[in-house]
Design an enzyme around this catalytic site. Structure first.
Site, PDB file in Angstrom:
ATOM      1  N   ASP A  74      43.445  12.538  31.975  1.00 50.17           N
ATOM      2  CA  ASP A  74      42.897  12.111  33.262  1.00 50.17           C
ATOM      3  C   ASP A  74      41.380  12.157  33.171  1.00 50.17           C
ATOM      4  O   ASP A  74      40.818  12.570  32.141  1.00 50.17           O
ATOM      5  CB  ASP A  74      43.411  13.015  34.396  1.00 50.17           C
ATOM      6  CG  ASP A  74      43.577  12.268  35.714  1.00 50.17           C
ATOM      7  OD1 ASP A  74      42.669  11.499  36.073  1.00 50.17           O
ATOM      8  OD2 ASP A  74      44.614  12.463  36.381  1.00 50.17           O
TER       9      ASP A  74
ATOM     10  N   GLY B 175      39.495  11.420  29.795  1.00 46.34           N
ATOM     11  CA  GLY B 175      39.257  10.030  29.454  1.00 46.34           C
ATOM     12  C   GLY B 175      39.594   9.108  30.607  1.00 46.34           C
ATOM     13  O   GLY B 175      40.144   9.526  31.634  1.00 46.34           O
TER      14      GLY B 175
ATOM     15  N   PHE C 124      41.731   5.743  31.399  1.00 44.81           N
ATOM     16  CA  PHE C 124      42.820   5.038  30.720  1.00 44.81           C
ATOM     17  C   PHE C 124      42.606   3.533  30.594  1.00 44.81           C
ATOM     18  O   PHE C 124      43.352   2.861  29.882  1.00 44.81           O
ATOM     19  CB  PHE C 124      44.199   5.355  31.303  1.00 44.81           C
ATOM     20  CG  PHE C 124      44.356   5.243  32.804  1.00 44.81           C
ATOM     21  CD1 PHE C 124      43.997   4.104  33.497  1.00 44.81           C
ATOM     22  CD2 PHE C 124      44.912   6.298  33.516  1.00 44.81           C
ATOM     23  CE1 PHE C 124      44.186   3.999  34.860  1.00 44.81           C
ATOM     24  CE2 PHE C 124      45.107   6.206  34.890  1.00 44.81           C
ATOM     25  CZ  PHE C 124      44.742   5.055  35.567  1.00 44.81           C
TER      26      PHE C 124
ATOM     27  N   HIS D 108      51.487   1.515  40.153  1.00 45.50           N
ATOM     28  CA  HIS D 108      51.419   0.876  41.475  1.00 45.50           C
ATOM     29  C   HIS D 108      50.006   0.850  42.056  1.00 45.50           C
ATOM     30  O   HIS D 108      49.765   0.159  43.047  1.00 45.50           O
ATOM     31  CB  HIS D 108      52.418   1.520  42.443  1.00 45.50           C
ATOM     32  CG  HIS D 108      52.026   2.855  42.988  1.00 45.50           C
ATOM     33  ND1 HIS D 108      52.629   3.394  44.092  1.00 45.50           N
ATOM     34  CD2 HIS D 108      51.109   3.781  42.587  1.00 45.50           C
ATOM     35  CE1 HIS D 108      52.117   4.575  44.361  1.00 45.50           C
ATOM     36  NE2 HIS D 108      51.189   4.833  43.459  1.00 45.50           N
TER      37      HIS D 108
END
Length: 337
Positions: free
Chosen positions: A200, A226, A228, A246
């Site tokens: 995260d 990090g 993503f 989502h």
């Protein structure tokens, strides 16, 4: 003789926010935590909760009628469900997401009509030129509340994933967008052979490490900082993304699935879980409402059907995909490389 048609269901749904806000205020006021200490009469609760005498009886009895409390001979107590899930001192507490709903979402949903007409978010980022996560992560206290809320909605699915996925065939995992760390901790507790990572943004690291340390799993679960979208995903036998896809538009969803495929070894697995909408888009009302919540919260996010996600996974290269129900309205879509 045909059944009489009445407006009851329409009116109950239309006025449903009354019951919702009553529960959210009860969580905010600490009703369930107070009654977890000991059942109490109305005078005691009025004093301890700081209620006005005019409001107390109707408020508490409304919670009885809503089946959130019980009352016997004038003594109020939690139900078995609220005692288990709404006592903040219990590890089974799911009130974090209700705290967030009360503090944030309840007000934002008042602007749903504007969102439907404009397609624009209605949360903290409204008019600020930033996205949801920039706004949340800029405030440490608000970030902590958000991460606790994510733990609340991930606890049940995490237990189901631990039970239903064939973890004996794998030795490592990474939870992408790990938040506080509920999924890694749950998996590691359930399967002693597993080691894992939470991935995260850097701001999440201290909260994640504290949660893992308190769970006694620092020797098996690590944090990797990090972004993503910008950084490579850590490699592991299984990559999990829960309540992540989502948040993003279709192009971004496809990009994240492709990155998961690239990071996995042959034979590895990708698990995406969300409030997966049924393929006919008729049954999972929660999933469809969650998608409207993404309209309010994000610039392009939306929830999706199992067929949608399987198609995206196959397009990324996954050779075998399936949908498996978890708990409530949540399902996981699994792709195997």
């Amino acid at each position: 003789m045909s059944a009489t048609v009445t407006p009851n269901d329409i009116l109950q749904l239309g006025m449903g926010f009354w019951g919702s806000k009553t529960l959210l205020s009860a969580v905010e006021l600490g009703v369930f935590g107070e009654l977890a200490k000991a059942p109490a009469n109305i005078e005691t609760l009025t004093r301890r909760l700081g209620l006005h005498p005019r409001s107390a009886r109707d408020f508490l009895d409304a919670l009885v009628a809503l089946r959130m409390l019980e009352r016997v001979d004038g003594i109020y107590r939690n139900t078995s469900a609220t005692d288990l899930f709404l006592d903040p001192q219990k590890p089974s507490y799911v009130g974090g997401v209700l705290e967030m709903a009360n503090a944030r979402l309840y007000g934002f949903w008042g602007s749903l009509t504007e969102a439907l007409r404009t397609g624009a978010p209605q949360n903290e980022s409204k008019g600020a030129g930033s996205d949801l996560f920039e706004a949340l992560y800029a405030d440490p206290e608000r970030l902590k509340r958000f991460l606790r809320a994510m733990s609340s909605i991930s606890a049940g699915p995490a237990q189901a994933i631990a039970a239903k996925f064939p973890w004996a065939d794998y030795s490592s995992f990474v939870d992408v967008g790990c938040a506080q760390g509920m999924v890694p901790v749950t998996l590691a507790h359930a399967h002693a052979h597993l080691t894992g990572y939470g991935f995260d943004l850097p701001e999440v690291g201290p909260v994640f490490r504290g949660f893992v340390e308190n769970s006694g799993l620092s020797d098996r679960i690590s944090f990797v900082a990090g972004n993503f979208f910008e950084d490579p995903l850590p490699t592991a036998d299984v990559i999990v993304m829960g309540h992540i896809l989502h948040d993003w538009d279709l192009e971004q969803k496809r990009a994240l699935i492709a990155k998961a495929y690239e990071a996995l070894p042959m034979g590895g697995a990708f698990i995406a879980y969300d409030a997966i909408i049924d393929d006919e888009r008729r049954q999972n009302a929660y999933g469809l409402l969650m998608s409207l919540n993404m309209l309010i919260e994000t610039t392009g996010g939306f929830d999706y059907t199992g067929a949608d996600c399987q198609a995206w996974m196959r397009a990324a290269g996954f050779s075998a995909t399936r949908v498996e129900p978890l708990v409530g309205s949540t399902s996981m879509v699994i792709g195997r490389k």
